[in-house]
Design a protein around this motif. Structure first.
Motif, short mmCIF file in Angstrom:
data_model
loop_
_atom_site.label_atom_id
_atom_site.label_comp_id
_atom_site.label_asym_id
_atom_site.label_seq_id
_atom_site.Cartn_x
_atom_site.Cartn_y
_atom_site.Cartn_z
N LYS A 170 0.84 -1.21 0.00
CA LYS A 170 0.00 0.00 0.00
C LYS A 170 0.88 1.25 0.00
O LYS A 170 0.60 2.22 -0.73
N GLU A 171 1.94 1.21 0.81
CA GLU A 171 2.86 2.36 0.87
C GLU A 171 3.51 2.62 -0.48
O GLU A 171 3.59 3.77 -0.94
N VAL A 172 4.00 1.56 -1.13
CA VAL A 172 4.70 1.75 -2.40
C VAL A 172 3.74 2.21 -3.49
O VAL A 172 4.09 3.04 -4.34
N ASN A 173 2.50 1.73 -3.46
CA ASN A 173 1.51 2.17 -4.44
C ASN A 173 1.17 3.65 -4.26
O ASN A 173 1.01 4.39 -5.23
N THR A 174 1.11 4.07 -2.99
CA THR A 174 0.86 5.49 -2.70
C THR A 174 2.00 6.35 -3.21
O THR A 174 1.79 7.41 -3.81
N ASP A 341 13.04 6.12 -2.54
CA ASP A 341 12.12 5.55 -1.55
C ASP A 341 11.35 4.37 -2.12
O ASP A 341 11.15 3.35 -1.43
N ILE A 342 10.91 4.49 -3.36
CA ILE A 342 10.16 3.41 -4.01
C ILE A 342 11.03 2.18 -4.17
O ILE A 342 10.61 1.05 -3.88
N GLU A 343 12.26 2.38 -4.58
CA GLU A 343 13.18 1.26 -4.77
C GLU A 343 13.47 0.57 -3.43
O GLU A 343 13.52 -0.68 -3.36
N LYS A 344 13.63 1.39 -2.38
CA LYS A 344 13.89 0.83 -1.05
C LYS A 344 12.70 -0.02 -0.59
O LYS A 344 12.88 -1.12 -0.06
N LEU A 345 11.47 0.49 -0.79
CA LEU A 345 10.27 -0.26 -0.40
C LEU A 345 10.13 -1.54 -1.20
O LEU A 345 9.74 -2.58 -0.66
N LYS A 346 10.47 -1.49 -2.48
CA LYS A 346 10.38 -2.69 -3.32
C LYS A 346 11.35 -3.77 -2.84
O LYS A 346 11.02 -4.96 -2.87
N GLN A 347 12.50 -3.34 -2.38
CA GLN A 347 13.47 -4.31 -1.84
C GLN A 347 12.93 -4.91 -0.54
O GLN A 347 13.08 -6.13 -0.30
N GLU A 348 12.30 -4.07 0.30
CA GLU A 348 11.69 -4.58 1.54
C GLU A 348 10.60 -5.58 1.23
O GLU A 348 10.48 -6.63 1.88
N ILE A 349 9.78 -5.27 0.22
CA ILE A 349 8.68 -6.16 -0.18
C ILE A 349 9.24 -7.49 -0.67
O ILE A 349 8.72 -8.56 -0.33
N SER A 350 10.32 -7.42 -1.44
CA SER A 350 10.94 -8.64 -1.96
C SER A 350 11.45 -9.52 -0.81
O SER A 350 11.29 -10.75 -0.83
#
Length: 551
Positions: A170-174, A341-350
């Protein structure tokens, strides 16, 4: 477990109070005697919506109260979350007022119906023929499998991880949505910010600039008037300073004659000193004055710039321009840092997905190992319940999608007949077959988890003979681990009850009321004999009833 039940002014029940023990409790009675009323009253106690039409005397309050022993159910966290007083012996009360308003209480504390229902589902599990469809749902099938798989720890870990995953997604989509919006405005915001930043705005600058502009723009008049003022003060003979000095000298010579003259002399002395200071300040200011067209032009241009910025941004002052500059800076910075920030969140999601995959794999292995055991136990019980050819074809396969309780697809197919086609339970199993599958599942579950009190409402309909004995035996085994109620028409099951209650109607003062009574041994014999042979009880029916009771 349900320890006691009190019902007042509900449907045909005027006043009823009964206590229950552990084990298998059977309830019998003629059709229409009021067994459904007991379930209706329990339903209200467990959070169902109230209906004023179910009140016997609408001018009086209807009260239903249940006493529950809950020590074994580990419900401390529920009471803590609901901010309720915990007691091993918990009282639940439901009231329907003559106005139609309904109230609910747990240990004398008012609660919402939602809270009551949340607790109720943990205390009593009511099953009737019409409710056996639950067994056809995939969620329920997973629940049964997981009881045998002993995967509670892994499933809880998976659910926590899934919740975190959804939060991060949800955070990354926002952020992506914000990035699209901010990017469209980035160039414009960047231009506005640069313009305001280059203006080097200062909080109190405007008033200072306006003062400097007025001074530089009117320097000749200022010089002329300052010079004239100095001449008036310092001119020889007629200068203000010399004249005041004369007054001062005159008074100094007579000040000793009276206090009034002394005070006047001192006041003139003060004025003379102040005038001398003023003259010095005027001369200093005059000396500093110098016409500077270039500085005047610079100040004029600066004022014009600030004025144009205020008009452009509809700002009332420099403070608003500074605030706007800071806001624009934040927007520009956010836009520039969003990609990181988006790239960091995507890595967390992965990372979370990898961890979820590991947990899901462990859940899968446990489920895969438990599934054959579940099927074997189910088929054995069903054979004993008169379904010798009952067979299940089951499988659990890992999928890509993250589901609420894992990443698996559970196939739970059934065939009741030898050589018959397998299909989903809801499509191929009859009502009677579903009833027996449900009781078999509950019997299995009762060995693996602490189930709430179970009430079987005529779930044995359509069963007879040896199968009825097997079903009675099954309920008896279940009752070793939990409290089991069976509302039944089968003498075989009624005879196995460790407690046997009869529901019946009685006319009191020309009014028909429903009663519930615990039967003694002699009454049980007659009740079971009547279930076997009808109202006209024969000797053979009595003999049969006694043999059933003796086991």
């Amino acid at each position: 477990m349900l320890r006691g039940l009190s019902i007042k002014n509900f449907a045909l029940i005027e006043q009823l109070q009964v206590t229950f023990d552990t084990g298998l409790i059977t309830i019998t009675g003629e059709t229409g005697a009021g067994k459904s009323l007991l379930l209706g009253a329990l339903g209200l106690l467990l959070g169902k919506r109230a209906d004023l039409s179910s009140v016997k005397d609408s001018s009086q309050k209807c009260v239903i109260e249940g006493s529950f022993s809950i020590k074994a159910y580990d419900l401390g966290s529920f009471f803590e979350e609901e901010e309720l007083d915990y007691d091993d012996e918990t009282i639940i009360r439901r009231e329907i007022l003559p106005s139609g308003k309904s109230r609910a209480f747990i240990n004398d504390t008012p609660v919402t119906l939602q809270s009551l229902a949340s607790l109720g589902v943990k205390l009593i599990d009511i099953h009737s023929q019409h409710q056996t469809l639950e067994v056809t749902s995939n969620d329920f099938q997973f629940e049964v499998l997981d009881a045998l798989a002993d995967a509670d720890h892994e499933i809880e870990s998976y659910k926590r991880g899934l919740k975190l995953l959804k939060t991060k997604e949800k955070e990354v989509n926002t952020l992506i949505e914000n990035q699209e919006s901010f990017t469209k405005e980035y160039d414009y915001n960047s231009f506005l910010f640069k313009e305001l930043e280059e203006a080097k705005l200062k909080k109190d600058e405007l008033s200072e600039l306006e003062e400097r502009y007025e001074k530089l723009n009117n320097i000749e008049e200022i010089q002329e008037r300052l010079s004239g003022s100095v001449s008036i003060i310092s001119g020889e003979e007629i200068g203000t300073s010399d004249q005041l000095n004369t007054v001062k000298n005159n008074l100094s010579k007579i000040e000793s004659y009276s206090k009034v003259l002394k005070d006047l002399s001192e006041r003139v002395e003060s004025i003379y000193i102040e005038l001398d200071d003023i003259q010095t300040a005027l001369v200093d200011e005059l000396d500093k004055l110098e016409a500077d067209p270039q500085q005047l032009e610079e100040v004029s241009q600066r004022l014009q710039l600030l004025h144009n910025l205020q008009v452009k941004h509809s700002a009332s002052g420099i403070e608003e321009l500074i605030q706007l500059r800071d806001e624009l800076q934040e927007k520009v910075s956010k836009t520039e840092s969003l990609s990181d920030d988006i790239e960091k969140l995507k890595q967390e999601i992965s990372t979370i997905q990898s961890q979820l995959d590991e947990v899901a794999k462990r859940i899968h292995e446990k489920r895969k190992k438990a599934l054959p055991k579940l099927v074997a136990e189910l088929e054995n019980i069903l054979k004993a319940l008169g379904m010798p050819n009952a067979n299940f074809k089951t499988s659990v396969t890992l999928e890509e999608k993250y589901l609420s309780n894992g990443k698996e697809k559970l196939e739970f197919l059934f065939s009741a007949n030898k050589g018959g086609a397998y299909g989903e339970l809801k499509k191929v199993a009859s009502g009677g077959e579903l009833s027996r599958i449900m009781i078999a599942i509950k019997a299995i579950l009762s060995r693996y988890e602490q189930l709430p009190t179970i009430i079987f409402d005529e779930i044995d309909t359509g069963v007879s003979g040896e199968v009825a004995h097997k079903m009675a035996d099954l309920m008896m085994r279940m009752s070793k681990n939990l409290q089991v109620f069976s509302i039944t028409h089968l003498p075989q099951i009624a005879a196995n009850g460790q407690s046997h209650y009869k529901v019946y109607k009685q006319d009191i003062n020309n009014t028909t009321v429903t009663q519930l009574r615990l039967l003694n041994e002699e009454e049980r014999v007659r009740e079971i004999a009547e279930m076997i042979g009808g109202k006209d009880i024969s000797d053979s029916a009595l003999t049969h009833a006694k043999s059933l009771l003796q086991g």
